[in-house]
Scaffold this active site. Sequence first.
Site, mmCIF file in Angstrom:
data_model
loop_
_atom_site.group_PDB
_atom_site.id
_atom_site.type_symbol
_atom_site.label_atom_id
_atom_site.label_comp_id
_atom_site.label_asym_id
_atom_site.label_seq_id
_atom_site.Cartn_x
_atom_site.Cartn_y
_atom_site.Cartn_z
ATOM 1 N N ASN A 12 68.621 -85.356 -40.163
ATOM 2 C CA ASN A 12 69.619 -84.756 -41.028
ATOM 3 C C ASN A 12 68.922 -84.603 -42.374
ATOM 4 O OD1 ASN A 12 71.758 -84.508 -42.899
ATOM 5 N ND2 ASN A 12 72.322 -86.678 -42.711
ATOM 6 N N THR A 13 68.816 -83.360 -42.861
ATOM 7 C CA THR A 13 68.073 -83.183 -44.125
ATOM 8 C C THR A 13 68.971 -83.343 -45.356
ATOM 9 O OG1 THR A 13 68.292 -80.771 -44.203
ATOM 10 C CG2 THR A 13 66.412 -81.633 -42.972
ATOM 11 N N LYS A 14 70.247 -83.696 -45.141
ATOM 12 C CA LYS A 14 71.193 -83.953 -46.250
ATOM 13 C C LYS A 14 71.157 -82.792 -47.248
ATOM 14 C CE LYS A 14 70.681 -88.817 -45.325
ATOM 15 N NZ LYS A 14 70.812 -90.197 -45.756
ATOM 16 N N HIS A 100 79.549 -88.494 -41.010
ATOM 17 C CA HIS A 100 78.376 -89.178 -41.572
ATOM 18 C C HIS A 100 78.844 -90.148 -42.660
ATOM 19 C CE1 HIS A 100 74.754 -89.832 -44.000
ATOM 20 N NE2 HIS A 100 74.120 -89.681 -42.844
ATOM 21 N N GLU A 102 77.956 -90.675 -45.565
ATOM 22 C CA GLU A 102 78.168 -90.087 -46.905
ATOM 23 C C GLU A 102 79.465 -89.276 -46.945
ATOM 24 O OE1 GLU A 102 74.225 -88.402 -47.150
ATOM 25 O OE2 GLU A 102 73.439 -90.448 -47.122
ATOM 26 N N GLU A 172 75.068 -95.716 -37.501
ATOM 27 C CA GLU A 172 74.352 -95.767 -38.774
ATOM 28 C C GLU A 172 75.069 -96.743 -39.698
ATOM 29 O OE1 GLU A 172 71.885 -92.039 -39.568
ATOM 30 O OE2 GLU A 172 73.924 -91.429 -39.971
ATOM 31 N N GLY A 178 69.495 -94.713 -46.451
ATOM 32 C CA GLY A 178 69.053 -94.180 -47.736
ATOM 33 C C GLY A 178 68.105 -95.086 -48.506
ATOM 34 N N SER A 219 67.302 -95.973 -42.248
ATOM 35 C CA SER A 219 65.968 -96.465 -42.617
ATOM 36 C C SER A 219 65.021 -96.637 -41.430
ATOM 37 C CB SER A 219 66.061 -97.766 -43.419
ATOM 38 O OG SER A 219 66.696 -97.534 -44.663
HETATM 39 P P1 13P Z 1 67.547 -92.590 -43.812
HETATM 40 O O1 13P Z 1 66.680 -92.577 -42.560
HETATM 41 O O2 13P Z 1 66.871 -91.875 -44.960
HETATM 42 O O3 13P Z 1 68.008 -93.963 -44.151
HETATM 43 O O4 13P Z 1 68.845 -91.702 -43.494
HETATM 44 C C1 13P Z 1 69.522 -91.869 -42.294
HETATM 45 C C2 13P Z 1 70.626 -90.905 -42.207
HETATM 46 O O5 13P Z 1 71.555 -90.922 -42.996
HETATM 47 C C3 13P Z 1 70.570 -89.879 -41.150
HETATM 48 O O6 13P Z 1 71.771 -89.215 -41.063
#
Ligand code: 13P
Length: 270
Positions: A12-14, A100, A102, A172, A178, A219
């Site tokens: 996921n590139t956010k 997600h 977020e 997650e 993050g 992570s």
């Molecule tokens: P990170 O791997 O940067 O912790 O992010 C995970 C994530 O939110 C994938 O959706």
Amino acid sequence: MDRRKKIYLGTNTKMYKTTAQTVAFLKRLNQLTKDISRDRMELFVIPSYPSLAAARESVPRQSVSLGAQNMAWEEEGQFTGEISPLMLQEAGVDLVMVGHSERRHVFRETNEEENKKVLCALKAGLSPLLCVGETAGEKGFGIAEEVIRTQLKIGLYGVMPCEARKIRIAYEPVWAIGVNGEPASKEYADQIHTVIRRTLTELFGAEAGGDVPVLYGGSVNPQNAEELIWMPGIDGLFIGRSAWDADNFNAVIRKVLPVFEEKRAGEGAE
Ligand code: 13P
């Protein structure tokens, strides 16, 4: 069981990467991984909305599945600023991320809203990737399992067992995601994956519930990817930062694929 046949790996590139950067990333990723049969691996990338159409043009659908980061729970209507599943379908999207961390915690989405999105995505023929995970506070109170079960039972409410094969789950933990995240230990992640599998079989029965892929995210990095994928309950990895460079993502793929296949071969021998 289909789930066992291949590994599931995605990123996921956010809110990173412009359309040009997304296209360059996808082309490089496709080039680097083209020798790996997609019967062994489902590879997916979830970029920003505006890049989806160009992203779809840039790599074949059989090589890289594309996902959207969110979606409205209606096909059309007076929902200014929202994106309909029909628009995603038109852009060539295969899956849509729902809930997600977020979205839940920054934008205050609820389990009931995630449920409406899951049902609407299925109706439009998209695969929902439902994300679940407890906060550090919930983990501290010892209610992680209850939180995950609630997120699954509400999020998947009304989904038929025959539709379950379209669903993917990502575990997650909020505290693991993050820059300030701390990865879950392999034992802890596997313990929660076992709870998720149990809940899925309760909801859909042993066969359909046993076939839903459950991915770990939070992570994941080149150091912990192999030990995580070795755990019996983990079917794939959902990666953020460590996958945003195509060469780094490819390096993680090359590390985990043989470990995953050795695990599955061992299970077959049992
Ligand atoms: P990170 O791997 O940067 O912790 O992010 C995970 C994530 O939110 C994938 O959706």
